[in-house]
Design an enzyme around this catalytic site. Structure first.
Site, PDB file in Angstrom:
ATOM      1  CG  ASP A  16      -1.790   1.117   1.418  1.00  0.00           C
ATOM      2  OD1 ASP A  16      -1.659   2.101   0.674  1.00  0.00           O
ATOM      3  OD2 ASP A  16      -2.656   1.034   2.297  1.00  0.00           O
ATOM      4  CG  ASN A  30      -9.558  13.438 -10.901  1.00  0.00           C
ATOM      5  OD1 ASN A  30      -9.725  14.654 -10.820  1.00  0.00           O
ATOM      6  ND2 ASN A  30     -10.024  12.602  -9.988  1.00  0.00           N
ATOM      7  CG  ASP A  40      -6.996  10.825  -6.217  1.00  0.00           C
ATOM      8  OD1 ASP A  40      -6.426  11.448  -5.298  1.00  0.00           O
ATOM      9  OD2 ASP A  40      -7.675  11.388  -7.107  1.00  0.00           O
ATOM     10  CB  SER A 130      -2.603   5.223 -16.564  1.00  0.00           C
ATOM     11  OG  SER A 130      -2.742   6.605 -16.723  1.00  0.00           O
ATOM     12  CB  THR A 131      -2.394   0.011 -14.669  1.00  0.00           C
ATOM     13  OG1 THR A 131      -2.051   0.039 -13.282  1.00  0.00           O
ATOM     14  CG2 THR A 131      -1.196   0.394 -15.510  1.00  0.00           C
TER      15      THR A 131
HETATM   16  N1  AR6 Z   1      -1.418   1.601  -2.938  1.00  0.00           N
HETATM   17  C1  AR6 Z   1      -0.816   1.293  -4.111  1.00  0.00           C
HETATM   18  N2  AR6 Z   1      -1.492   1.087  -5.254  1.00  0.00           N
HETATM   19  C2  AR6 Z   1      -2.849   1.192  -5.206  1.00  0.00           C
HETATM   20  C3  AR6 Z   1      -3.552   1.518  -4.024  1.00  0.00           C
HETATM   21  C4  AR6 Z   1      -2.775   1.728  -2.850  1.00  0.00           C
HETATM   22  N3  AR6 Z   1      -3.344   2.043  -1.676  1.00  0.00           N
HETATM   23  N4  AR6 Z   1      -4.881   1.550  -4.314  1.00  0.00           N
HETATM   24  C5  AR6 Z   1      -5.005   1.240  -5.623  1.00  0.00           C
HETATM   25  N5  AR6 Z   1      -3.787   1.017  -6.164  1.00  0.00           N
HETATM   26  P1  AR6 Z   1      -6.166   3.854 -10.005  1.00  0.00           P
HETATM   27  P2  AR6 Z   1      -5.625   5.362 -12.492  1.00  0.00           P
HETATM   28  C6  AR6 Z   1      -3.423   0.653  -7.539  1.00  0.00           C
HETATM   29  O1  AR6 Z   1      -7.509   3.459 -10.524  1.00  0.00           O
HETATM   30  O2  AR6 Z   1      -5.840   4.155 -13.325  1.00  0.00           O
HETATM   31  C7  AR6 Z   1      -8.985   7.810  -9.375  1.00  0.00           C
HETATM   32  O3  AR6 Z   1     -10.356   7.830  -9.112  1.00  0.00           O
HETATM   33  C8  AR6 Z   1      -4.477   0.036  -8.419  1.00  0.00           C
HETATM   34  O4  AR6 Z   1      -4.628  -1.341  -8.106  1.00  0.00           O
HETATM   35  O5  AR6 Z   1      -6.058   4.282  -8.595  1.00  0.00           O
HETATM   36  O6  AR6 Z   1      -4.442   6.241 -12.778  1.00  0.00           O
HETATM   37  C9  AR6 Z   1      -8.428   9.178  -9.722  1.00  0.00           C
HETATM   38  O7  AR6 Z   1      -9.104  10.211  -9.059  1.00  0.00           O
HETATM   39  C10 AR6 Z   1      -3.856   0.241  -9.784  1.00  0.00           C
HETATM   40  O8  AR6 Z   1      -2.888  -0.758 -10.038  1.00  0.00           O
HETATM   41  O9  AR6 Z   1      -5.524   5.051 -10.898  1.00  0.00           O
HETATM   42  C11 AR6 Z   1      -8.614   9.241 -11.201  1.00  0.00           C
HETATM   43  O10 AR6 Z   1      -9.910   9.685 -11.540  1.00  0.00           O
HETATM   44  C12 AR6 Z   1      -3.126   1.578  -9.634  1.00  0.00           C
HETATM   45  O11 AR6 Z   1      -3.079   1.832  -8.231  1.00  0.00           O
HETATM   46  C13 AR6 Z   1      -8.435   7.808 -11.653  1.00  0.00           C
HETATM   47  O12 AR6 Z   1      -8.761   7.002 -10.523  1.00  0.00           O
HETATM   48  C14 AR6 Z   1      -3.794   2.743 -10.335  1.00  0.00           C
HETATM   49  O13 AR6 Z   1      -5.193   2.620 -10.263  1.00  0.00           O
HETATM   50  C15 AR6 Z   1      -6.999   7.503 -12.034  1.00  0.00           C
HETATM   51  O14 AR6 Z   1      -6.942   6.216 -12.583  1.00  0.00           O
END
Ligand code: AR6
Length: 183
Positions: A16, A30, A40, A130-131
């Site tokens: 985490d 975002n 986020d 972004s993933t």
């Molecule tokens: N620690 C590490 N990685 C994490 C955690 C954590 N606590 N929680 C999730 N991940 P995403 P995006 C991983 O969707 O695709 C938001 O709503 C997750 O499993 O968080 O860049 C923003 O406000 C994945 O592998 O980010 C934007 O609107 C990675 O973090 C949008 O999502 C990124 O997933 C950004 O989307």
């Protein structure tokens, strides 16, 4: 997995990002900088309400009220997080015309690292930008992230970069890419 590149450390960890003790952690935000789900949401919850206030200030003072453009990065304090700073960047959304999206994702890593250097920081943790909700293919994203970070560390005397992966599958994907790049 931990490798030394030009006296710098690059570590891949499963965990985490809100628990990371590097000086800065990067938020996959975002453009509004007003929080959201995924990493986020986790960062805003762990940092406390002051983080949102700081993001509002950044929008007002540095961005003239506009959104943070994709690929760019800004910095705030980390408040209740173990990390002293949060670097907020906006990854590209994988939809519609995919042209230029690779470069935008690379820019997220480059601009976050540049901001860390500008603030004389020596350690930073990234999530897999972004993933998640933005649906960038993990294989491609891992290659871009690892290539960009390795190239930066080969050039600069920085310190430590931690890539924090949230699932074993993601960890394995990033580790395989890193091994390929260093082979
Ligand atoms: N620690 C590490 N990685 C994490 C955690 C954590 N606590 N929680 C999730 N991940 P995403 P995006 C991983 O969707 O695709 C938001 O709503 C997750 O499993 O968080 O860049 C923003 O406000 C994945 O592998 O980010 C934007 O609107 C990675 O973090 C949008 O999502 C990124 O997933 C950004 O989307």
């Amino acid at each position: 997995m931990e490798v030394i590149i030009n006296n710098n450390t690059l570590a891949l960890v499963l965990g985490d990002i809100t628990k990371q003790t590097t000086e800065a952690i990067v938020n996959a935000a975002n453009g509004t900088l007003m929080g959201g789900g995924g990493v986020d949401g986790a960062i805003h919850r762990a940092a406390g309400k002051k983080l949102l206030e700081a993001c509002k200030q950044v929008r007002q003072n540095q961005l003239n009220g506009e959104h943070l453009p994709t690929g760019e990065a800004v910095i705030t304090k980390g408040y209740e997080l173990p990390a002293k700073f949060v670097i907020h960047t906006v990854g590209p959304v994988w939809s519609g015309d995919k042209k230029g999206k690779d470069a935008l994702l690379a820019n997220c890593y480059k601009n976050s690292l540049r901001l860390a250097v500008d603030h004389h920081l020596t350690s930073i943790s990234f999530p897999s930008i972004s993933t998640g909700v933005y649906h960038f293919p993990i294989d491609k994203a891992a290659e871009i992230a690892m290539k960009t970070i390795v190239a930066f560390l080969q050039e600069k005397s920085f310190g430590k970069v931690v890539m924090t992966l949230f699932s074993e599958k993601d960890y394995e994907t990033y580790a395989a890419k890193l091994r390929d790049i260093l082979a």
